[in-house]
Design an enzyme around this catalytic site. Structure first.
Site, PDB file in Angstrom:
ATOM      1  N   HIS A  61       0.008 -13.481  46.476  1.00  0.00           N
ATOM      2  CA  HIS A  61       1.288 -14.181  46.328  1.00  0.00           C
ATOM      3  C   HIS A  61       1.627 -14.306  44.838  1.00  0.00           C
ATOM      4  CE1 HIS A  61       4.527 -16.998  46.413  1.00  0.00           C
ATOM      5  NE2 HIS A  61       3.825 -17.913  45.774  1.00  0.00           N
ATOM      6  N   ASN A 118       9.873 -15.471  42.792  1.00  0.00           N
ATOM      7  CA  ASN A 118       9.000 -16.105  43.786  1.00  0.00           C
ATOM      8  C   ASN A 118       9.883 -16.615  44.930  1.00  0.00           C
ATOM      9  OD1 ASN A 118       7.403 -17.840  45.300  1.00  0.00           O
ATOM     10  ND2 ASN A 118       6.499 -18.900  43.536  1.00  0.00           N
ATOM     11  N   PHE A 148      12.107 -19.265  41.186  1.00  0.00           N
ATOM     12  CA  PHE A 148      12.309 -19.129  42.630  1.00  0.00           C
ATOM     13  C   PHE A 148      13.593 -18.373  42.987  1.00  0.00           C
ATOM     14  CE2 PHE A 148       9.106 -21.563  45.100  1.00  0.00           C
ATOM     15  CZ  PHE A 148       8.261 -21.849  44.041  1.00  0.00           C
ATOM     16  N   CYS A 153       4.618 -22.052  49.712  1.00  0.00           N
ATOM     17  CA  CYS A 153       4.487 -20.617  49.450  1.00  0.00           C
ATOM     18  C   CYS A 153       3.416 -19.937  50.287  1.00  0.00           C
ATOM     19  CB  CYS A 153       4.197 -20.388  47.977  1.00  0.00           C
ATOM     20  SG  CYS A 153       5.563 -20.858  46.925  1.00  0.00           S
TER      21      CYS A 153
HETATM   22  C1  MLC Z   1       6.515 -20.122  33.935  1.00  0.00           C
HETATM   23  C2  MLC Z   1       5.666 -19.160  33.106  1.00  0.00           C
HETATM   24  C3  MLC Z   1       6.117 -17.720  33.425  1.00  0.00           C
HETATM   25  C4  MLC Z   1       5.953 -19.462  31.620  1.00  0.00           C
HETATM   26  O1  MLC Z   1       5.063 -18.745  30.845  1.00  0.00           O
HETATM   27  P1  MLC Z   1       5.045 -18.787  29.228  1.00  0.00           P
HETATM   28  O2  MLC Z   1       4.158 -17.673  28.787  1.00  0.00           O
HETATM   29  O3  MLC Z   1       6.458 -18.802  28.748  1.00  0.00           O
HETATM   30  O4  MLC Z   1       4.449 -20.087  28.667  1.00  0.00           O
HETATM   31  P2  MLC Z   1       3.774 -21.386  29.210  1.00  0.00           P
HETATM   32  O5  MLC Z   1       2.898 -21.107  30.354  1.00  0.00           O
HETATM   33  O6  MLC Z   1       3.166 -21.986  28.008  1.00  0.00           O
HETATM   34  O7  MLC Z   1       4.998 -22.295  29.717  1.00  0.00           O
HETATM   35  C5  MLC Z   1       6.152 -22.586  28.908  1.00  0.00           C
HETATM   36  C6  MLC Z   1       6.394 -24.080  28.896  1.00  0.00           C
HETATM   37  O8  MLC Z   1       6.546 -24.541  30.255  1.00  0.00           O
HETATM   38  C7  MLC Z   1       5.552 -25.526  30.541  1.00  0.00           C
HETATM   39  N1  MLC Z   1       5.113 -25.364  31.919  1.00  0.00           N
HETATM   40  C8  MLC Z   1       4.533 -24.283  32.460  1.00  0.00           C
HETATM   41  N2  MLC Z   1       4.287 -24.501  33.760  1.00  0.00           N
HETATM   42  C9  MLC Z   1       4.739 -25.734  34.035  1.00  0.00           C
HETATM   43  C10 MLC Z   1       4.793 -26.533  35.188  1.00  0.00           C
HETATM   44  N3  MLC Z   1       4.325 -26.076  36.342  1.00  0.00           N
HETATM   45  N4  MLC Z   1       5.331 -27.768  35.106  1.00  0.00           N
HETATM   46  C11 MLC Z   1       5.835 -28.233  33.939  1.00  0.00           C
HETATM   47  N5  MLC Z   1       5.808 -27.509  32.813  1.00  0.00           N
HETATM   48  C12 MLC Z   1       5.278 -26.294  32.847  1.00  0.00           C
HETATM   49  C13 MLC Z   1       4.438 -25.269  29.545  1.00  0.00           C
HETATM   50  O9  MLC Z   1       3.691 -26.442  29.337  1.00  0.00           O
HETATM   51  C14 MLC Z   1       5.229 -24.869  28.307  1.00  0.00           C
HETATM   52  O10 MLC Z   1       5.776 -26.033  27.722  1.00  0.00           O
HETATM   53  P3  MLC Z   1       5.964 -26.171  26.131  1.00  0.00           P
HETATM   54  O11 MLC Z   1       6.887 -25.052  25.726  1.00  0.00           O
HETATM   55  O12 MLC Z   1       6.579 -27.517  25.953  1.00  0.00           O
HETATM   56  O13 MLC Z   1       4.607 -26.041  25.549  1.00  0.00           O
HETATM   57  C15 MLC Z   1       4.175 -19.307  33.393  1.00  0.00           C
HETATM   58  O14 MLC Z   1       3.727 -20.564  32.874  1.00  0.00           O
HETATM   59  C16 MLC Z   1       3.838 -19.253  34.841  1.00  0.00           C
HETATM   60  O15 MLC Z   1       3.915 -18.204  35.475  1.00  0.00           O
HETATM   61  N6  MLC Z   1       3.405 -20.379  35.384  1.00  0.00           N
HETATM   62  C17 MLC Z   1       3.046 -20.528  36.786  1.00  0.00           C
HETATM   63  C18 MLC Z   1       4.202 -21.090  37.514  1.00  0.00           C
HETATM   64  C19 MLC Z   1       3.784 -21.767  38.812  1.00  0.00           C
HETATM   65  O16 MLC Z   1       3.187 -22.824  38.788  1.00  0.00           O
HETATM   66  N7  MLC Z   1       4.074 -21.132  39.932  1.00  0.00           N
HETATM   67  C20 MLC Z   1       3.715 -21.635  41.220  1.00  0.00           C
HETATM   68  C21 MLC Z   1       4.926 -21.977  41.956  1.00  0.00           C
HETATM   69  S1  MLC Z   1       4.474 -22.727  43.458  1.00  0.00           S
HETATM   70  C22 MLC Z   1       3.955 -21.491  44.474  1.00  0.00           C
HETATM   71  O17 MLC Z   1       4.091 -20.346  44.190  1.00  0.00           O
HETATM   72  C23 MLC Z   1       3.284 -21.867  45.734  1.00  0.00           C
HETATM   73  C24 MLC Z   1       3.561 -23.196  46.339  1.00  0.00           C
HETATM   74  O18 MLC Z   1       2.866 -24.095  45.915  1.00  0.00           O
HETATM   75  O19 MLC Z   1       4.301 -23.370  47.314  1.00  0.00           O
END
Ligand code: MLC
Length: 398
Positions: A315, A348, A225, A173
């Site tokens: 980002h 994303n 994504f 990303c």
């Molecule tokens: C996906 C979300 C919108 C979900 O939000 P919510 O408010 O619903 O609740 P939450 O955060 O508790 O997540 C819901 C459930 O998903 C799980 N969960 C969240 N993120 C996770 C992950 N990365 N891997 C595995 N599980 C994950 C939580 O533990 C929870 O599980 P349970 O329900 O069992 O408790 C948020 O968590 C979010 O924006 N996360 C960031 C996502 C991310 O990492 N993006 C980066 C992508 S890479 C990028 O951009 C750059 C790159 O590296 O190239």
């Protein structure tokens, strides 16, 4: 002759070297974006995904994806793949079948074509002929070909055979910000250079069926994504009276890695396509380290702290990442409005996303938190965890 240690510098060589460098800072001269036609509303995505992956029986996992989609702050996303394509290629869905050849075969033409759609818009805005592009930088995680998408793209756009190409594969990303940083260095070190930066991503490379309750990372990837491409023309020393119009001056650029975060956003290309897994900790690691990274990048420029003085193109990796950056930098709510808007409209899209955000900032003509001195930060985030920081000056020529 001037002696420098054991090196001998000739004044004539120094004059030649100096003459090759630009006088002014690199600037963003034009921006273009593109998306494929297939649009899926986020509120319908869980139904769509479990239907096309033949997993409708797994109602528990489906409602989990539905919940994640609901809280993602995404309204819709665009995809190159269609129902028909997935029907014709069951290997894209069936985890037991190798699918890399199929994915790469589709990407060979689809990535350069989407990239060309974005680049054509940027070049039309730029106003100069395609043969005036001197350098081309292409970023993608979708494919690993020789020659790469850059060669096909150069031919689609009618760039000169002498165009100097750089291919960035699998930068994740941060590739949009990385490509812009490299373009800045090229433009400032090659007088008259006009660099076309293009990032194009298709989630086709990472589409896979859901597995089980433990495999939450797959659901997160499928929920966030989307596909898109973005292009920028970068150049320095715009002549008075020229058709070119600097939108943002590129004041400084740097990159840092968050310590001990190597595993937090990791991926690999394999028989089943690109397996990329942002860890749960990614959000926390960014939240705990981003301010320090910014201080290290901006303090030497006299810009540290007082973050609300700046405009922000962050980002939008996910809603939680934006919430974390906003909270830790104590940003006023309008500061991340462009990032949140792009997340909402497209999801994303990896590397291109931050360029969409920059486009949104200039399209809203400074209403998105551009202060009096016009300074701002483009923040790229990706595997590493890499933090790319580009300080920009909004010229007001929108
Ligand atoms: C996906 C979300 C919108 C979900 O939000 P919510 O408010 O619903 O609740 P939450 O955060 O508790 O997540 C819901 C459930 O998903 C799980 N969960 C969240 N993120 C996770 C992950 N990365 N891997 C595995 N599980 C994950 C939580 O533990 C929870 O599980 P349970 O329900 O069992 O408790 C948020 O968590 C979010 O924006 N996360 C960031 C996502 C991310 O990492 N993006 C980066 C992508 S890479 C990028 O951009 C750059 C790159 O590296 O190239």
């Amino acid at each position: 002759m001037v002696l420098l240690g054991n090196l001998t510098a000739s004044p004539a060589a120094a004059v030649i070297r100096q003459a090759q460098r630009a006088d002014g800072p690199a600037s963003v001269l034009a921006i273009g974006t593109a998306n494929p036609a297939n649009c899926v509303l986020q509120q319908e995505y869980a139904d769509y995904y479990f239907r096309v992956t033949n997993a409708e029986h797994d109602t528990k996992l489906k409602s989990k994806l539905h919940r994640i989609c609901k809280s993602s702050a995404i309204k819709k996303r665009y995809f190159y793949h269609t129902d028909e394509m997935l029907r014709d290629h069951p290997e894209l869905i069936d985890r037991t079948l190798p699918s890399l050849d199929t994915r790469m075969g589709i990407a060979t033409t689809a990535v350069p074509e989407l990239a060309a759609a974005a680049a054509t818009k940027a070049m039309a805005e730029w106003g100069r002929p395609a043969t005036d592009v001197t350098h081309l930088i292409v970023g993608t995680y979708c494919g690993a070909h020789m020659p790469g998408a850059d060669v096909r793209l150069a031919s689609l756009l009618g760039l000169a055979p002498s165009v100097r190409r750089t291919m960035l594969y699998l930068n994740g990303c941060n590739s949009g910000a990385t490509a812009l940083r490299v373009a800045k260095d090229i433009a400032e070190n090659n007088r008259g250079a006009r660099v076309l930066v293009v990032c194009a991503e298709l989630t086709l490379i990472l589409l896979r069926a859901p597995e089980d309750e433990a495999d939450k990372a797959t659901l997160i990837m499928q929920a966030l994504f989307g596909d898109g491409a973005a292009a920028v023309i970068v150049g320095a020393d715009v002549n008075r009276g020229s058709v070119e119009c600097p939108l943002f001056e590129m004041v400084a650029a740097s990159q840092a890695v968050i310590p001990e975060s190597e595993r937090a956003a990791a991926g690999r290309l394999g028989e089943d396509g690109l397996l990329f897994r942002p860890a749960v900790e990614m959000t926390t690691l960014i939240r705990e380290n981003v301010e320090q990274c910014l201080v290290e990048a901006l303090a030497p420029l006299g810009l540290s702290g007082g973050w609300n003085r700046l405009f922000w193109a962050v980002h939008p990796g996910g809603r939680a990442i934006l919430d974390g950056v906003e909270a830790v930098l104590r940003l006023d709510s309008e500061k991340l409005a462009a990032s949140r808007h792009v997340l909402s409209e497209y999801g994303n899209m990896s590397g291109p996303t931050v360029i969409f955000v920059l486009d949104e900032i200039r399209r809203r003509r400074g209403e998105l938190g551009v202060g009096r001195d016009g300074l701002g930060v483009l923040l790229g985030l990706g595997p590493g965890i890499s933090v790319e920081t580009i300080v920009l000056h909004a010229t007001g020529n929108y």
